[in-house]
Scaffold this active site. Structure first.
Site, PDB file in Angstrom:
ATOM      1  N   LYS A 217       0.878  -1.174   0.000  1.00  0.00           N
ATOM      2  CA  LYS A 217       0.000   0.000   0.000  1.00  0.00           C
ATOM      3  C   LYS A 217       0.914   1.223   0.000  1.00  0.00           C
ATOM      4  CE  LYS A 217      -4.539   0.895   0.618  1.00  0.00           C
ATOM      5  NZ  LYS A 217      -5.723   0.149   0.192  1.00  0.00           N
TER       6      LYS A 217
ATOM      7  N   GLY B 199     -24.540   3.160   4.421  1.00  0.00           N
ATOM      8  CA  GLY B 199     -23.649   3.690   3.377  1.00  0.00           C
ATOM      9  C   GLY B 199     -24.189   3.333   2.014  1.00  0.00           C
TER      10      GLY B 199
ATOM     11  N   GLY C 279     -22.991   4.548  -0.971  1.00  0.00           N
ATOM     12  CA  GLY C 279     -22.043   5.067  -1.971  1.00  0.00           C
ATOM     13  C   GLY C 279     -21.874   4.115  -3.135  1.00  0.00           C
TER      14      GLY C 279
ATOM     15  N   VAL D 220     -20.271   1.265  -3.577  1.00  0.00           N
ATOM     16  CA  VAL D 220     -20.509  -0.159  -3.333  1.00  0.00           C
ATOM     17  C   VAL D 220     -21.940  -0.365  -2.817  1.00  0.00           C
ATOM     18  CG1 VAL D 220     -19.761  -2.189  -2.046  1.00  0.00           C
ATOM     19  CG2 VAL D 220     -18.069  -0.534  -2.814  1.00  0.00           C
TER      20      VAL D 220
HETATM   21  P1  NAD Z   1     -18.145   5.788  -1.044  1.00  0.00           P
HETATM   22  O1  NAD Z   1     -17.344   6.909  -0.507  1.00  0.00           O
HETATM   23  O2  NAD Z   1     -18.604   5.815  -2.461  1.00  0.00           O
HETATM   24  O3  NAD Z   1     -19.447   5.585  -0.142  1.00  0.00           O
HETATM   25  C1  NAD Z   1     -19.457   5.635   1.250  1.00  0.00           C
HETATM   26  C2  NAD Z   1     -20.811   6.204   1.675  1.00  0.00           C
HETATM   27  O4  NAD Z   1     -20.897   6.093   3.082  1.00  0.00           O
HETATM   28  C3  NAD Z   1     -20.987   7.670   1.309  1.00  0.00           C
HETATM   29  O5  NAD Z   1     -22.221   7.840   0.637  1.00  0.00           O
HETATM   30  C4  NAD Z   1     -20.960   8.388   2.670  1.00  0.00           C
HETATM   31  O6  NAD Z   1     -21.801   9.527   2.714  1.00  0.00           O
HETATM   32  C5  NAD Z   1     -21.478   7.296   3.576  1.00  0.00           C
HETATM   33  N1  NAD Z   1     -21.138   7.452   4.994  1.00  0.00           N
HETATM   34  C6  NAD Z   1     -19.967   7.907   5.535  1.00  0.00           C
HETATM   35  N2  NAD Z   1     -20.049   7.892   6.872  1.00  0.00           N
HETATM   36  C7  NAD Z   1     -21.274   7.382   7.192  1.00  0.00           C
HETATM   37  C8  NAD Z   1     -21.943   7.095   8.395  1.00  0.00           C
HETATM   38  N3  NAD Z   1     -21.393   7.357   9.574  1.00  0.00           N
HETATM   39  N4  NAD Z   1     -23.190   6.567   8.338  1.00  0.00           N
HETATM   40  C9  NAD Z   1     -23.785   6.318   7.162  1.00  0.00           C
HETATM   41  N5  NAD Z   1     -23.198   6.575   5.978  1.00  0.00           N
HETATM   42  C10 NAD Z   1     -21.962   7.099   5.987  1.00  0.00           C
HETATM   43  O7  NAD Z   1     -17.282   4.472  -0.743  1.00  0.00           O
HETATM   44  P2  NAD Z   1     -17.428   3.044  -1.429  1.00  0.00           P
HETATM   45  O8  NAD Z   1     -16.470   2.962  -2.567  1.00  0.00           O
HETATM   46  O9  NAD Z   1     -18.867   2.725  -1.638  1.00  0.00           O
HETATM   47  O10 NAD Z   1     -16.830   2.107  -0.277  1.00  0.00           O
HETATM   48  C11 NAD Z   1     -17.595   1.815   0.880  1.00  0.00           C
HETATM   49  C12 NAD Z   1     -16.720   1.087   1.880  1.00  0.00           C
HETATM   50  O11 NAD Z   1     -16.201  -0.110   1.304  1.00  0.00           O
HETATM   51  C13 NAD Z   1     -15.477   1.882   2.333  1.00  0.00           C
HETATM   52  O12 NAD Z   1     -15.210   1.575   3.680  1.00  0.00           O
HETATM   53  C14 NAD Z   1     -14.354   1.323   1.464  1.00  0.00           C
HETATM   54  O13 NAD Z   1     -13.096   1.441   2.082  1.00  0.00           O
HETATM   55  C15 NAD Z   1     -14.788  -0.125   1.341  1.00  0.00           C
HETATM   56  N6  NAD Z   1     -14.279  -0.796   0.131  1.00  0.00           N
HETATM   57  C16 NAD Z   1     -14.580  -0.306  -1.104  1.00  0.00           C
HETATM   58  C17 NAD Z   1     -14.111  -0.951  -2.246  1.00  0.00           C
HETATM   59  C18 NAD Z   1     -14.457  -0.445  -3.627  1.00  0.00           C
HETATM   60  O14 NAD Z   1     -14.229  -1.171  -4.611  1.00  0.00           O
HETATM   61  N7  NAD Z   1     -15.005   0.750  -3.766  1.00  0.00           N
HETATM   62  C19 NAD Z   1     -13.330  -2.104  -2.118  1.00  0.00           C
HETATM   63  C20 NAD Z   1     -13.046  -2.602  -0.830  1.00  0.00           C
HETATM   64  C21 NAD Z   1     -13.530  -1.929   0.281  1.00  0.00           C
END
Ligand code: NAD
Length: 367
Positions: free
Chosen positions: A94, A194, A196, A198
């Protein structure tokens, strides 16, 4: 100007890298600095037994260097186990860039960082993470081949989130199979925290299967849009963790399973995308086990993204990436079995299987 002289006594008390609590037999920790662009970055290579260390570059406004180092050590170690448990021939690495991604990031800084990645001759391969984008990966590609997650127009695998969501869905179904005796999620009450990248795709799979969803997001506009688009309910209670649901899916931030929340959780299954969901792995993993809550280890079920980018190295496309991600279902079931058979937590079981794969490979290499 030369730095002030540090006395031998003072030096004896400084253990900046090997003495960090997150240091865990990392192979290489590389500090990168460039005065002209203001770049300050750290690349952590935890383990390369299974292959080159792959992991994203996070750009974050760390309050101090120690925090950045701790993050890169912790995250790179996590990547070793994520790739190992997912059957990928990759090690764990990383990188972190110290700075504000909104205000400090310039094309020159990213390009300079790419040159540092190149200098490691493929021992570390980078990718997107918090604070970096596909466009940044394209810039890095101009100066090194050791980058994944570049745009599809340049032959890359594009946005990994939909594949990550598919893996989480598979892991959730396996956990349901283990806990409820059926992988069918129709009629199951599920809370997705969440919405977002995913979370939204996961919601689309769950709605299609007939699950009864409630969603939550601190971004109210996004939550309202997603609720309207998929016809799902918004969680309106006072305390999300006390919600009367069958499945809790953390897809926002880490450490939501902690001392404050653990005794409130009514869900019988926890399966979500967020990294590091257990505040203290051994403590909270064990408490979940004692409460009879089936916990699908995060680093296993959110591996779809890395399985997707691995296609850029192994030479497979999106379809094959999805097929391999589907196997998260079988691996998750295997981990529940291993955990139960040995009286250990699912997190411990997953780590054990991953470590076994690394050890076996090490023995093979030594032959
Ligand atoms: P993202 O930033 O697109 O979405 C995260 C969402 O969570 C946002 O809409 C944000 O407003 C919301 N949020 C933040 N704090 C919050 C809270 N306290 N309560 C409710 N909602 C809250 O991120 P993502 O890409 O969808 O990833 C989501 C999670 O999965 C992250 O922890 C990320 O590290 C993990 N992850 C993502 C991937 C990927 O391919 N994108 C891969 C592995 C792990």
């Amino acid at each position: 100007m030369i730095a002030e002289v540090v006395t031998p006594d003072e030096l004896s008390k400084i253990a900046p890298v090997f003495g960090q609590p997150s240091f865990n037999n990392h192979e290489q920790v590389v500090f990168c600095h460039d005065k002209d662009t203001g770049l300050k970055a750290i690349i952590g290579i935890h383990n390369t037994v299974l292959g080159p260390a792959l992991g994203g570059t996070r750009m974050w406004n760390y309050t101090n260097e120690g925090e950045a180092l701790n993050d890169v050590l912790r995250l790179s170690r996590g990547m070793t186990y994520k790739s190992a448990i997912s059957g990928l021939n990759l090690g764990g690495g990383k990188a972190v860039i110290i700075g504000n991604a909104q205000t400090d990031k310039t094309p020159e800084l990213i390009t300079r960082f790419g040159k540092f990645v190149n200098s490691l001759s493929g021992n570390y391969i980078t990718a997107e993470d918090v604070g970096t984008t596909t466009a940044d990966m394209d810039l890095i590609r101009d100066v090194t081949p050791y980058v994944t997650g570049i745009s599809e127009s340049r032959g890359g695998s594009g946005n990994p989130s939909p594949v990550t969501a598919y893996g989480v869905y598979m892991g959730m179904k396996a956990a349901a199979m283990h806990r409820f005796g059926s992988a069918n999620l129709a009629g199951k009450k599920i809370l997705v925290q969440g919405t977002g990248h995913v979370g939204e795709t996961l919601i689309s799979y769950l709605v299609k299967e007939g699950a009864l969803l409630q969603i939550s997001d601190i971004n109210e506009q996004r939550m309202a849009d997603v609720a309207a688009k998929y016809g799902v309910g918004i969680f309106t209670g006072d305390d999300l963790y006390s919600a009367e649901v069958d499945i809790y899916s953390p897809c926002a931030l880490g450490a939501t399973i902690n001392d404050t929340t653990i005794n409130k959780i009514k869900a019988k299954v926890i399966a979500g995308a967020a990294n590091n969901q257990l505040a203290v792995e051994n403590v909270h993993g064990r408490l979940l086990m004692e409460k009879g809550i089936a916990y699908a280890p995060d680093f296993l079920i959110n591996a779809g993204g890395i399985i997707n980018v691995y296609g850029e190295i192994a030479g497979y496309g999106k379809e094959e990436g999805l097929k391999r991600t589907e196997n998260i279902y079988n691996t998750t079931l295997e981990i529940f079995y291993e955990a139960e058979a040995n009286g250990i937590t699912t997190n411990e079981a997953a780590m054990r299987i991953a470590q076994r794969r690394i050890d076996d490979r090490k023995k093979e290499i030594a032959k």
